[in-house]
Design a protein around this motif. Structure first.
Motif, short mmCIF file in Angstrom:
data_model
loop_
_atom_site.label_atom_id
_atom_site.label_comp_id
_atom_site.label_asym_id
_atom_site.label_seq_id
_atom_site.Cartn_x
_atom_site.Cartn_y
_atom_site.Cartn_z
N MET A 18 0.68 -1.17 -0.07
CA MET A 18 -0.08 -0.03 -0.08
C MET A 18 0.90 1.34 -0.05
SD MET A 18 -2.67 1.14 2.89
CE MET A 18 -3.93 -0.33 2.53
N ASN A 19 0.50 2.33 -0.98
CA ASN A 19 1.42 3.42 -0.91
C ASN A 19 0.91 4.30 0.15
OD1 ASN A 19 2.63 5.67 -1.71
ND2 ASN A 19 2.06 5.83 -3.74
N THR A 20 1.69 4.73 1.19
CA THR A 20 1.51 5.60 2.04
C THR A 20 2.06 6.92 1.94
OG1 THR A 20 3.34 4.83 3.56
CG2 THR A 20 1.28 3.64 3.68
N ASP A 21 2.77 7.06 0.79
CA ASP A 21 3.57 8.49 0.52
C ASP A 21 2.46 9.74 0.35
OD1 ASP A 21 5.85 7.33 0.78
OD2 ASP A 21 6.10 6.87 -1.17
N LYS A 22 1.20 9.13 -0.30
CA LYS A 22 0.13 10.00 -0.85
C LYS A 22 -0.56 10.28 0.28
CE LYS A 22 -0.59 7.80 -5.29
NZ LYS A 22 -1.72 6.91 -5.83
N PRO A 23 -1.02 11.61 0.49
CA PRO A 23 -1.81 12.25 1.48
C PRO A 23 -3.23 11.42 1.82
CG PRO A 23 -1.61 13.97 0.00
CD PRO A 23 -0.64 12.79 -0.35
N LEU A 24 -3.66 11.16 2.88
CA LEU A 24 -5.18 10.94 3.01
C LEU A 24 -5.96 11.75 2.87
CD1 LEU A 24 -6.75 8.06 3.84
CD2 LEU A 24 -6.32 8.90 6.39
N LEU A 25 -7.06 11.42 2.09
CA LEU A 25 -8.26 12.54 1.91
C LEU A 25 -9.57 11.93 2.04
CD1 LEU A 25 -8.71 15.48 1.06
CD2 LEU A 25 -8.89 14.51 -1.33
N HIS A 26 -10.34 12.35 2.55
CA HIS A 26 -11.74 12.08 2.88
C HIS A 26 -12.60 12.73 1.81
CE1 HIS A 26 -11.06 9.05 5.65
NE2 HIS A 26 -11.72 9.56 6.64
N ILE A 27 -13.66 12.08 1.13
CA ILE A 27 -14.28 12.96 0.16
C ILE A 27 -15.84 12.97 0.58
CG2 ILE A 27 -15.01 13.11 -2.28
CD1 ILE A 27 -12.27 12.04 -3.16
N VAL A 28 -16.41 14.05 0.34
CA VAL A 28 -17.73 14.13 0.52
C VAL A 28 -18.35 14.39 -0.89
CG1 VAL A 28 -20.04 15.35 1.41
CG2 VAL A 28 -18.03 15.10 2.84
N TRP A 29 -19.19 13.48 -1.35
CA TRP A 29 -19.69 13.56 -2.86
C TRP A 29 -21.17 14.18 -2.62
CZ3 TRP A 29 -21.70 8.60 -5.85
CH2 TRP A 29 -22.29 9.04 -6.87
N LEU A 30 -21.29 15.54 -3.04
CA LEU A 30 -22.60 16.26 -2.64
C LEU A 30 -23.47 15.77 -3.84
CD1 LEU A 30 -21.20 19.83 -1.77
CD2 LEU A 30 -22.47 18.17 -0.29
N LYS A 31 -24.46 15.72 -3.65
CA LYS A 31 -25.42 15.39 -4.80
C LYS A 31 -26.86 16.39 -4.52
CE LYS A 31 -25.27 10.83 -3.94
NZ LYS A 31 -25.44 9.47 -4.05
N ARG A 32 -27.88 15.90 -3.94
CA ARG A 32 -29.05 16.61 -3.62
C ARG A 32 -29.07 17.01 -2.21
NH1 ARG A 32 -34.18 16.53 -6.63
NH2 ARG A 32 -33.95 16.01 -8.66
N ASP A 33 -28.06 17.39 -1.80
CA ASP A 33 -27.85 17.97 -0.38
C ASP A 33 -26.93 19.05 -0.34
OD1 ASP A 33 -25.50 16.24 -1.20
OD2 ASP A 33 -25.32 15.57 0.81
N LEU A 34 -27.30 20.05 -1.05
CA LEU A 34 -26.34 21.34 -1.25
C LEU A 34 -26.37 22.35 -0.05
CD1 LEU A 34 -26.79 21.73 -5.12
CD2 LEU A 34 -24.99 20.50 -4.02
N ARG A 35 -25.89 21.77 1.00
CA ARG A 35 -25.67 22.59 2.33
C ARG A 35 -24.72 22.36 3.03
NH1 ARG A 35 -29.99 18.87 2.69
NH2 ARG A 35 -29.72 17.63 4.37
#
Length: 493
Positions: free
Chosen positions: A1-18
């Motif tokens: 597993m490549n641990t050199d890349k920074p960890l990022l969580h993503i929020v995928w917005l759809k019909r919740d634009l707030r």
């Protein structure tokens, strides 16, 4: 597993634009990891026939508003043209993505199929996709035995706050760099259009003005096509696209009710908020409603398609003033109150005897507040093809006299009739030749003659649909539908 890349969580917005009361954002931030908010203008939806420019403009305005709020946190939404899988694939080239958060979307078949593909993609890439409940709608239910209890619990919880840690949101500099990897859409829109403008900031203005004063006439003006435009909340597009959550609106109404002098109006409004979740839940449990009647007994019902009738209806040229005023108003503004929506669908399916499926796409494109979970169940209910709801065939003349007695709404949207006396505004075919000369109006030239006979078409629709209710398959399906969707003996409160 490549641990050199920074960890990022993503929020995928759809019909919740707030940002507020957004469980996907709340849970992503609770992880303590760095978070990127992502909105993808997906080609599969841009090309989907249910959507139109008025929807995309509303979404763009909502995203602009979101970015204005996020500026205080030195961040913004990454907004791109792409489909979701290639978008995440591109992000994986520079980040370790272990978790993606979004709400459970009760959408059209296109989004259902997309989500199945995305779930497989996430598994193959060792990504956890966490979908959160949206407005109390629950996935995977076979009946409603526990739904009301869980839904009540959801609504009773306090709305979630937006409280990111310092520098937890991916910063502007990094997002601007990410934008170079993608096609970034223009967010410019025509702010002078007659449509309600998107964004939480505008949605809150409608919310505040409704609870300050406009709600006082909510019950008395609810069904009136002109007066309802100010006395109804007008929050539906902000709820449909997620600028506001139903829960936060419900809570505001609940607290106002403690001191309000018009508790009945607030109670009626709150009841409709809860029924919205009920209908979306119905669609969540019966996704085939998008294209076929929920009651399979009505699949044998055949109607001949008339492009002439459909075009007259779409363009407000049927010869029935209230129907025409409603369709012209909808075309231009994207809004009609509930009763008038029911009336134009009733006229289309009963008097014009057209399949409800032929109305779905056009109306979804026109309704600025297009919400699949409301749209398809309501169309079928008004078309009389559920087998469990009372058959309602709306009389446009009777409704015209009752809900627009002075013809204010009709004259506004059908200006051909604005010089006529009230009686003739509702029924221009009553004019004699002499009266037409007096008013400088020629019936059938200045305004079309009725394209169908109201009484004959009403009787035909009523006879056919009532007879079908005795069909064995309709009865069997009605029993199944009631068993699956009937709420327990507990009130939606």
């Amino acid at each position: 597993m490549n641990t050199d890349k920074p960890l990022l969580h993503i929020v995928w917005l759809k019909r919740d634009l707030r940002l507020e009361d957004n469980e996907a954002i709340h849970n992503a931030l609770a992880s303590g990891e760095q978070v990127l908010l992502l909105y993808v203008f997906e080609s599969i939806l841009l090309n989907d026939p249910h959507y139109s420019k008025r929807h995309w403009d509303f979404i763009k305005q909502s995203l602009v508003d979101l970015n204005m709020q996020l500026a205080a946190y030195n961040s913004k939404v990454l907004i791109i043209n792409s489909d979701i899988i290639p978008a995440i694939n591109q992000l994986l080239s520079s980040y370790r993505i272990r978790c993606i958060f979004s709400h459970q979307e009760t959408g059209v078949l296109t989004t259902y199929n997309r989500d199945k593909n995305f779930q497989r993609f996430c598994r193959n890439n060792f990504i956890t996709w966490k979908e959160n409940i949206n407005n109390g709608v629950q996935r995977g239910l076979s009946n409603r035995e526990t739904w009301i209890e869980n839904c009540n619990a959801f609504f009773e919880n306090e709305p979630l706050k937006f409280e990111p840690n310092e520098n937890q949101l991916l910063n502007l500099k990094s997002i601007v760099e990410l934008e170079t990897w993608f096609t970034v859409p223009s967010l410019e829109t025509n702010l002078k259009s007659p449509f309600q403008k998107g964004g939480r900031t505008t949605g809150l203005k409608y919310l505040d003005s409704f609870f300050e004063k406009r709600y006082l006439n909510y019950i008395s003006h609810l069904s009136k096509p002109e007066l309802s435009r100010t006395s109804c909340s007008r929050l539906s597009p902000y709820l449909a696209w997620g600028n506001l959550s139903i829960r936060e609106v419900y809570h505001k109404a609940y607290h106002l009710k403690e001191t309000s002098k018009n508790k009945k109006s607030l109670e009626a409004f709150m009841s409709r908020l809860r029924w919205q979740s009920h209908f979306v839940q119905k669609f969540e449990m019966e996704h085939t409603m998008e294209s076929a009647s929920i009651n399979k007994g009505f699949h044998k019902l055949k109607k001949s398609i008339s492009e002439e009738y459909q075009n007259a209806w779409k363009n407000g040229q049927t010869g029935f003033p209230l129907v025409d005023a409603c369709m012209r108003c909808l075309n231009e503004t994207g809004y009609l109150n509930f009763r008038m929506r029911a009336l134009v669908v009733s006229f289309f399916t009963h008097n014009l005897w057209q399949p409800w499926q032929e109305a779905t796409t056009y109306l979804s494109q026109m309704f600025l507040d297009f919400e699949p979970g409301i749209h398809f169940p309501q169309l079928q209910m008004q078309a009389g093809e559920t087998g469990v709801n009372i058959l309602r065939i709306y009389n446009p003349i009777k409704n015209s006299y009752e809900y627009d007695p002075d013809g204010v709404f009709i004259k506004k949207w059908v200006p051909e009739l604005d010089k006529l006396e009230n009686q003739f505004v509702h029924e221009p075919y009553l004019m004699t030749e002499m009266e037409q000369i007096f008013y400088g109006f020629k019936f059938g030239v200045d305004y079309p003659k009725p394209i169908v006979n109201l009484e004959d078409t009403r009787k035909k629709a009523s006879d056919v649909l009532w007879n079908l209710k005795d069909n064995s398959m309709v009865k069997k399906e009605s029993k199944r539908i009631l068993g699956k969707h009937t709420l327990p003996k507990s009130n939606l409160h």
